[in-house]
Motif scaffolding. Structure first.
Motif, PDB file in Angstrom:
ATOM      1  N   UNK A 218       6.919 111.599  -4.000  1.00  0.00           N
ATOM      2  CA  UNK A 218       7.891 110.543  -3.676  1.00  0.00           C
ATOM      3  C   UNK A 218       9.225 111.216  -3.933  1.00  0.00           C
ATOM      4  N   UNK A 219      10.023 110.580  -2.959  1.00  0.00           N
ATOM      5  CA  UNK A 219      11.510 111.220  -2.910  1.00  0.00           C
ATOM      6  C   UNK A 219      12.239 110.199  -3.493  1.00  0.00           C
ATOM      7  N   UNK A 220      13.160 110.430  -4.254  1.00  0.00           N
ATOM      8  CA  UNK A 220      14.012 109.481  -4.968  1.00  0.00           C
ATOM      9  C   UNK A 220      15.294 110.010  -5.353  1.00  0.00           C
ATOM     10  N   UNK A 221      16.326 109.494  -4.768  1.00  0.00           N
ATOM     11  CA  UNK A 221      17.743 109.931  -5.366  1.00  0.00           C
ATOM     12  C   UNK A 221      17.884 109.012  -6.533  1.00  0.00           C
ATOM     13  N   UNK A 222      18.525 109.945  -7.509  1.00  0.00           N
ATOM     14  CA  UNK A 222      18.804 109.371  -8.702  1.00  0.00           C
ATOM     15  C   UNK A 222      20.105 109.724  -9.287  1.00  0.00           C
ATOM     16  N   UNK A 223      20.706 108.978 -10.330  1.00  0.00           N
ATOM     17  CA  UNK A 223      22.189 109.284 -10.703  1.00  0.00           C
ATOM     18  C   UNK A 223      22.152 108.579 -12.168  1.00  0.00           C
ATOM     19  N   UNK A 224      22.980 109.056 -13.006  1.00  0.00           N
ATOM     20  CA  UNK A 224      23.262 108.841 -14.345  1.00  0.00           C
ATOM     21  C   UNK A 224      24.004 107.292 -14.385  1.00  0.00           C
ATOM     22  N   UNK A 225      24.960 107.139 -13.399  1.00  0.00           N
ATOM     23  CA  UNK A 225      25.509 105.875 -13.186  1.00  0.00           C
ATOM     24  C   UNK A 225      25.710 105.490 -11.819  1.00  0.00           C
ATOM     25  N   UNK A 226      24.671 104.933 -10.967  1.00  0.00           N
ATOM     26  CA  UNK A 226      24.886 104.659  -9.835  1.00  0.00           C
ATOM     27  C   UNK A 226      25.951 103.874  -9.309  1.00  0.00           C
ATOM     28  N   UNK A 227      26.525 102.933  -9.958  1.00  0.00           N
ATOM     29  CA  UNK A 227      27.638 102.284  -9.734  1.00  0.00           C
ATOM     30  C   UNK A 227      28.783 103.026  -9.407  1.00  0.00           C
ATOM     31  N   UNK A 228      28.897 104.377  -9.841  1.00  0.00           N
ATOM     32  CA  UNK A 228      30.314 104.950  -9.850  1.00  0.00           C
ATOM     33  C   UNK A 228      29.915 106.341  -8.600  1.00  0.00           C
TER      34      UNK A 228
END
Length: 281
Positions: A234-244
C-alpha cells in the motif's frame, strides 16, 4: 503464481512476503518534520511488523497552479532525505521528473519513482532502469492495464528487474478518478509486484480550482478492497495535520489514525493468505 520479490533497500516487496507500506508526507516540509513523521511511521510499523519504505518528494513538479508550493528543490531535498535515512535506517523512495535528476537521486535514495503523468516517457524510464535502483512507476490516469506491459518492457530492457507498478486511479470524466480493482491482478500477472496508492486514488484532479481536491474519507474502503484484491504493498501519503499540509492535504491520511487502518489491512491480508493456502476441497 506470486510476482517476483523486489528489494527496496532491505525491504522485500512481492513474492510471498507480507504486505508492505510505502508512506510519508507528500512533499518535504523540512528535516525536523520529515524525521518526526518517519520515526512515528517506524514505531507503528514495528509494532505491526509491516515492512516500511519512507516516501517524500523534493519537488512536486506537476502542481495545478504556478504559485503552489513545490518543495525545497532537489539539492536541499536530497540532503534532507539522506539525513533522515541515516538517522532512521529506513529505505527511502522519491520522485524524479527528468533524466538529469536520476543520477543525483540514485546516489541517495533506494527507489526512484516515476510520476503518473510521466509513465510513458521513454528516456526517463530507461534512465531510472539504468540507475540500478529499485523503480516504482505510477500508472498514468490515462492508461489502461493492457498498456502497462509496454511500460514494463522499457524499464526491464535495461536489465533492471527491481520494478514495482502502482495503481492510482483512472480518469473518470472531468476532475474525478475511479479505481478498477481488476487492474491489480492484471498488472500482478506480469510478474512484478503491484502497489495500490490509496491516497492519490481519491484525488479530484483540479477539482478545487487552483488545486486538486480529494475524498479522504474513502481511503479505508479502497485500501481494504485493494488488499483483498491481492496488492503487494500500500502506498499512502500521511501527515500529522493534513488540513495544514502545503500539498495534497485533502488526500493525505492523518498520521494519528494510521495504526487503526493498518491493523485492518493486516487482518484482510492475513485472511486472504490463509484462504489461498488452504487445500481445495
Amino acid at each position: 503464481m506470486p510476482p517476483r520479490e523486489v528489494l527496496v533497500g532491505s525491504v522485500p516487496i512481492g513474492g510471498t512476503t507480507p504486505l508492505a507500506l510505502i508512506a510519508g508526507p507528500c512533499v518535504i516540509e523540512g528535516e525536523e518534520h520529515l524525521l518526526g513523521v518517519a520515526e512515528e511511521l517506524q514505531e507503528i510499523c514495528g509494532r505491526l511488523r509491516i515492512p516500511l519504505v519512507l516516501k517524500s518528494s523534493y519537488d512536486k513538479a506537476n502542481r495545478t497552479a504556478l504559485e503552489s508550493f513545490r518543495g525545497p528543490g532537489m539539492e536541499r531535498g536530497l540532503e534532507v532525505l539522506g539525513r533522515v535515512k541515516e538517522k532512521t535506517g529506513l529505505p527511502v523512495l522519491t520522485d524524479v521528473h527528468e533524466v538529469a535528476q536520476v543520477a543525483s537521486a540514485a546516489e541517495v535514495v533506494d527507489a526512484l519513482q516515476v510520476p503518473a503523468f510521466l509513465c510513458r516517457q521513454t528516456d526517463l524510464l530507461l534512465a531510472v532502469g539504468q540507475s540500478g535502483r529499485a523503480v516504482n512507476v505510477k500508472k498514468g490516469q490515462f492508461l489502461s492495464p493492457g498498456e502497462v506491459p509496454w511500460v514494463v518492457e522499457k524499464v526491464v530492457s535495461t536489465g533492471n528487474h527491481r520494478l514495482l507498478i502502482t495503481e492510482r486511479g483512472t480518469s473518470f470524466g472531468y476532475n474525478n478518478l475511479v479505481v478498477d480493482m481488476r487492474t491489480l491482478p492484471i498488472i500482478r500477472a506480469l510478474g512484478y509486484p503491484v502497489v495500490f496508492d490509496a491516497t492519490h486514488s481519491l484525488q479530484l484532479p483540479g477539482g478545487a480550482g487552483a488545486a486538486s481536491g480529494g475524498l479522504r474519507e474513502y481511503i479505508p474502503h479502497l485500501a481494504r478492497a485493494a488488499v483483498a484484491a491481492g496488492c503487494d504493498a500500500i502506498f499512502m501519503e500521511v501527515h500529522p495535520d493534513p488540513g495544514r499540509a502545503p500539498s495534497d492535504g485533502t488526500t493525505m491520511w492523518p498520521l494519528g489514525e494510521l495504526e487503526r487502518l493498518l491493523r485492518q489491512l493486516v487482518r484482510v491480508a492475513t485472511a486472504i493468505r490463509e484462504g489461498d493456502s488452504r487445500p481445495t476441497p
